[in-house]
Design a protein around this motif. Structure first.
Motif, short mmCIF file in Angstrom:
data_model
loop_
_atom_site.label_atom_id
_atom_site.label_comp_id
_atom_site.label_asym_id
_atom_site.label_seq_id
_atom_site.Cartn_x
_atom_site.Cartn_y
_atom_site.Cartn_z
N ALA A 67 149.88 10.45 66.54
CA ALA A 67 150.21 10.41 65.01
C ALA A 67 150.94 11.67 64.69
O ALA A 67 150.56 12.76 65.03
CB ALA A 67 149.07 10.11 64.45
N LEU A 68 151.96 11.65 63.85
CA LEU A 68 152.71 12.52 63.16
C LEU A 68 152.71 12.26 61.66
O LEU A 68 153.16 11.40 61.36
CB LEU A 68 154.03 12.64 63.74
CG LEU A 68 155.13 13.82 63.19
CD1 LEU A 68 154.44 15.23 63.67
CD2 LEU A 68 156.53 13.58 63.72
N ASN A 69 152.20 13.26 60.92
CA ASN A 69 152.21 13.23 59.67
C ASN A 69 152.55 14.49 58.81
O ASN A 69 152.23 15.56 59.23
CB ASN A 69 150.80 13.02 59.15
CG ASN A 69 150.47 12.80 57.75
OD1 ASN A 69 150.92 11.62 57.14
ND2 ASN A 69 150.02 13.79 57.05
N TRP A 70 153.25 14.17 57.63
CA TRP A 70 153.67 15.32 56.76
C TRP A 70 152.91 14.91 55.46
O TRP A 70 153.03 13.88 54.82
CB TRP A 70 155.11 15.32 56.61
CG TRP A 70 155.50 16.39 55.56
CD1 TRP A 70 155.47 17.70 55.65
CD2 TRP A 70 155.98 16.30 54.21
NE1 TRP A 70 156.09 18.35 54.49
CE2 TRP A 70 156.40 17.50 53.71
CE3 TRP A 70 156.53 15.11 53.36
CZ2 TRP A 70 157.04 17.48 52.17
CZ3 TRP A 70 157.10 15.17 52.23
CH2 TRP A 70 157.24 16.47 51.75
N ASP A 71 152.34 16.03 54.91
CA ASP A 71 151.63 16.03 53.52
C ASP A 71 152.45 16.53 52.45
O ASP A 71 152.51 17.84 52.73
CB ASP A 71 150.30 16.27 53.34
CG ASP A 71 149.55 16.14 52.26
OD1 ASP A 71 149.38 17.08 51.75
OD2 ASP A 71 149.28 14.98 51.91
N GLU A 72 152.85 16.02 51.56
CA GLU A 72 153.78 16.64 50.48
C GLU A 72 153.19 17.77 49.83
O GLU A 72 153.73 18.70 49.32
CB GLU A 72 154.40 15.65 49.58
CG GLU A 72 155.73 16.05 48.69
CD GLU A 72 156.54 14.92 48.07
OE1 GLU A 72 157.47 15.55 47.40
OE2 GLU A 72 156.05 13.92 48.03
N ALA A 73 152.02 17.37 49.31
CA ALA A 73 151.11 18.22 48.39
C ALA A 73 150.85 19.62 49.19
O ALA A 73 151.10 20.54 48.41
CB ALA A 73 149.85 17.54 48.19
N THR A 74 150.81 19.77 50.58
CA THR A 74 150.36 20.79 51.12
C THR A 74 151.41 21.20 51.87
O THR A 74 151.35 22.68 52.48
CB THR A 74 149.16 20.72 51.95
OG1 THR A 74 149.55 19.53 53.00
CG2 THR A 74 147.96 20.22 51.15
N GLN A 75 152.62 20.57 52.03
CA GLN A 75 153.75 20.75 52.95
C GLN A 75 153.20 21.14 54.32
O GLN A 75 153.88 22.01 54.88
CB GLN A 75 154.34 22.03 52.31
CG GLN A 75 155.17 21.38 50.99
CD GLN A 75 156.29 22.66 50.44
OE1 GLN A 75 156.25 23.83 50.88
NE2 GLN A 75 156.96 22.37 49.77
N ARG A 76 152.39 20.28 54.81
CA ARG A 76 151.79 20.57 56.13
C ARG A 76 152.15 19.49 56.99
O ARG A 76 151.82 18.15 56.86
CB ARG A 76 150.29 20.66 56.09
CG ARG A 76 149.56 21.23 57.02
CD ARG A 76 148.17 21.61 56.80
NE ARG A 76 147.63 22.45 57.85
CZ ARG A 76 146.74 21.99 58.82
NH1 ARG A 76 146.37 20.71 58.58
NH2 ARG A 76 145.85 22.66 59.63
N VAL A 77 152.60 19.56 58.29
CA VAL A 77 152.72 18.64 59.31
C VAL A 77 151.61 18.80 60.31
O VAL A 77 151.43 20.00 60.88
CB VAL A 77 154.26 19.04 60.00
CG1 VAL A 77 154.30 18.08 61.01
CG2 VAL A 77 155.24 18.86 59.10
#
Length: 689
Positions: free
Chosen positions: A524-534
């Protein structure tokens, strides 16, 4: 077939009555309008070829008894020449005969005509083509046609217009809105169609139609139907080389059907522009049909289960379609190539206008002498110009002497179709022979939210057994054409080692006891826009080999990295490493590798843990000048190789470390990296709970 029957009924209303009264001429304004002559109007219509665009139009007799007009021996014929030259020219003859036509209470009210009844107990339609490369003949009998309380307006006059070869027929299409009836019925259609010596016979069951007004048909039913056709064995798939072709009969049986709320206004709006509105409008509320069976003697049999369709929509703002066909027709008529852009736009307008709430088929079975197959169900949900909600096959199975298997489900879901302009740009670049840029290509590809395969079980004497519990991919949260959520899950995969392409891998799997090969895993690969975290999470295992789990995180990844991949290098300034860990749990591959190396070198395998760990320690000391780290890593490697259980490596900095700082250290002071990231290597530790 069912919609064709509906169209036949609507056309018959127009053909049997409406056109006649387009010929009425108004009296001078100073004179009172003459009384409507119903008998004369029918007589005039049925004997006026020019009104029908026909070659001939005759009637035996027309009579009026208590308001019911009866016409007998009605006959009409048309002659059409098709083809460009003598070699492919075909003289087509169309003939319609109606032994008895009844019209009750025919009346006129201004521009509107009405009748309490129009009935034809039997009528025949014949079409034949002579002079064509392949002979063709069509003969059909329509039984017990009856429509009640029908109204209509005069059939529109169509004039020649070279500038509008197709769209000039728009008034005919729009005339559907000028008709109404309380009910209609067609007792059935029987007939034959012969082409190039092959004859097909058909028998369509009774059809009924509820109230029709303002382009809306409230309900309809279609009876069970069938068709048969004789073909030779070679055409059916027989072995013609073994001798003379064996005749085979193709038989198709259609179950009865019923539908509701068929609204032609959105369709007319799409074709002509009349009444067009933005957004999807319901074209058909529902349609249900019974099973369809197909048989080809002993060659094949097919059964399609009950089908159900609901909420078919049309977005008429994508039209009008007919004017778009004018230019294409002109190009084809002059042997020119139609403009590719116009063709692509027409296809997008046409297909993009339609939407589908749901479509289901309750099973499909296929049987042949070589084996059989079955699909338990088929489903389409929420299909329109924007995308596809779900496409699914359930309960698939096959049986044959060589193999057998089953597949629980195959699903495609949450599909987003490309934007119209993006697709057009990519297509036009391709037509022009240009190579679209990567962003254009990505934007022209559909986004697939989920793809699932589940419960596969396949067995073959040739390759062995294959099984799969689940394979599923998911993507989501797209930025432009790039998904920022990606996952792949694999559960219960099992297959013979012989299917591995590399012979060395086949041998290794066998030696490890990993035959069959069994694997499972999740990535699973995920980017969270709020935290700018991958974040990256991976857990993959192969029975007899081992299990690898990886977790990693980076922060400071801005949105523009996905919106414009050409700016990826700019993210180096803001990106930071939050942490990393990897853990391998051995199930036999390490000892197998050491034994293999020992056999090739002639040295005892027990000596290699010390040799390898010392070499690793020396390399780390040379690179980092950190003796403590070198000893720690060397000890962990030695422990793992001596008793392979688990090996872990982790980077756990107190705070995120800027990527630029790590890259700078790698070029100028690589010895600082372990301390910078707080690297640690451990062996044979208990797994985290």
């Amino acid at each position: 077939m069912r919609l064709r029957t509906i169209a036949t009924a609507t056309f018959a209303v127009t053909l049997s009555s409406a056109g006649a009264f387009a010929q009425d001429t108004a009296a001078p304004e100073t004179a009172p309008p003459p009384a409507f002559d119903a008998l004369g109007a029918v007589q005039s219509f049925l004997t006026s070829p020019e009104t029908l665009g026909a070659e001939t139009a005759t009637v035996g007799a027309v009579s009026d008894e208590n308001g019911t007009i009866t016409a007998t021996d009605v006959s009409m014929s048309w002659q059409i020449m098709l083809g460009d030259g003598p070699a492919d020219a075909a003289d087509v003859t169309v003939t319609m005969t109606i032994p008895t036509l009844e019209i009750g209470d025919l009346a006129q009210d201004g521009a509107t005509y009405s009748a309490s009844l129009i009935a034809a107990p039997r009528s025949s339609l014949s079409i034949s083509a002579e002079g064509a490369t392949e002979s063709f003949a069509y003969d059909a009998t329509f039984n017990n046609y009856r429509v009640t309380n029908v109204t209509w307006k005069p059939f529109p006059a169509i004039v020649d217009d070279p500038e509008r070869p197709i769209s000039r027929f728009i008034p005919i299409v729009e005339s559907m809105l000028d008709q109404s009836f309380d009910s209609a019925r067609l007792g059935g259609i029987t007939g034959t169609m012969t082409q190039d010596g092959s004859t097909q016979s058909f028998d369509y069951g009774p059809s009924t139609f509820g109230r029709y007004s303002d382009g809306m048909l409230e309900s309809f039913t279609t009876g069970a139907s069938s068709s048969t056709q004789s073909i030779d064995g070679a055409e059916a798939g027989g072995d013609a080389a073994a001798g003379a072709a064996v005749p085979t009969t193709l038989t198709i049986n259609y179950g009865a059907g019923e539908g509701a709320m068929l609204d032609f206004k959105p369709l007319i709006g799409l074709l002509t522009g009349r009444g067009a509105t933005d957004g999807p409008q319901t074209f058909m509320g529902s349609l249900s049909t019974g099973p369809i069976t197909f048989g080809a003697g002993d060659v094949m049999s097919v059964r399609l289960g009950d089908a159900n369709v609901s909420d078919v929509t049309i977005d008429s703002s994508r039209g009008p379609i007919l004017p778009q066909l004018d230019g294409i027709y002109d190009a084809i008529a002059t042997n020119a190539e139609p403009d590719p852009g116009v063709l692509i736009e027409l296809l997008l307008n046409t297909y993009g206008a339609f939407g589908l709430g749901s479509y289901t088929i309750d099973g499909l079975t296929v049987a042949t002498p070589q084996g059989s197959g079955e699909i338990g169900g088929f489903t389409i949900e929420k299909l329109d110009a924007g995308g596809l909600g779900r496409l699914a096959f359930d309960g698939l199975s096959i049986q044959s002497p060589l193999a057998s298997g089953s597949l629980g489900k195959v699903e495609l879901a949450d599909v987003a179709f490309p934007e119209r302009q993006a697709f057009m740009s990519a297509m036009m670049a391709s037509v022009a022979g240009l190579e679209p840029d990567p962003q254009t290509i990505l934007k022209a590809i559909p986004f697939i939210g989920r793809f699932t395969i589940g419960d596969l079980d396949f067995s073959s004497g040739l390759i062995g057994d294959i099984a799969l519990g689940l394979f599923e991919t998911r993507t989501g949260n797209y930025v432009e054409a790039i998904p920022t959520e990606i996952s792949v899950e694999l559960q219960g995969l099992s297959f013979p080692a012989a299917l591995l392409q590399n012979p060395m891998l086949q041998g290794a799997a066998t030696a490890l006891g990993a035959d069959p090969v069994e694997a499972s895993g999740v990535v699973a690969l995920n980017w969270d826009e709020a935290t700018q975290r991958v974040t990256l999470d991976e857990d993959v295992s192969i029975t007899g080999v081992g299990r690898l789990a990886i977790n990693a995180a980076m922060s400071g990844i801005p949105r523009f990295v996905f919106a414009d991949p050409n700016r990826v290098q700019e993210a180096i300034v803001t990106a930071a490493i939050d942490g990393f860990s990897a853990r391998f749990e051995d199930e036999g591959v390490t000892q197998f590798a050491l034994s293999t190396i020992a056999q090739q070198s002639g040295m005892p395998a027990a000596q290699y843990p010390a040799i390898i760990s010392e070499q690793v320690g020396a390399q780390i000391t040379m690179l980092t000048n950190d003796v403590a780290l070198a000893n720690s890593v060397s000890s962990a490697i030695s422990s793992f190789l001596s008793s392979p259980q688990s090996l872990s490596i982790a980077a756990n900095p107190s705070n995120p470390v800027p990527l630029a700082q790590v890259m700078g250290a790698a070029m100028t002071a690589p010895q600082a990296i372990p301390a910078l990231l707080k690297l640690a290597v451990e062996a044979n530790t208990p797994a985290a709970q």
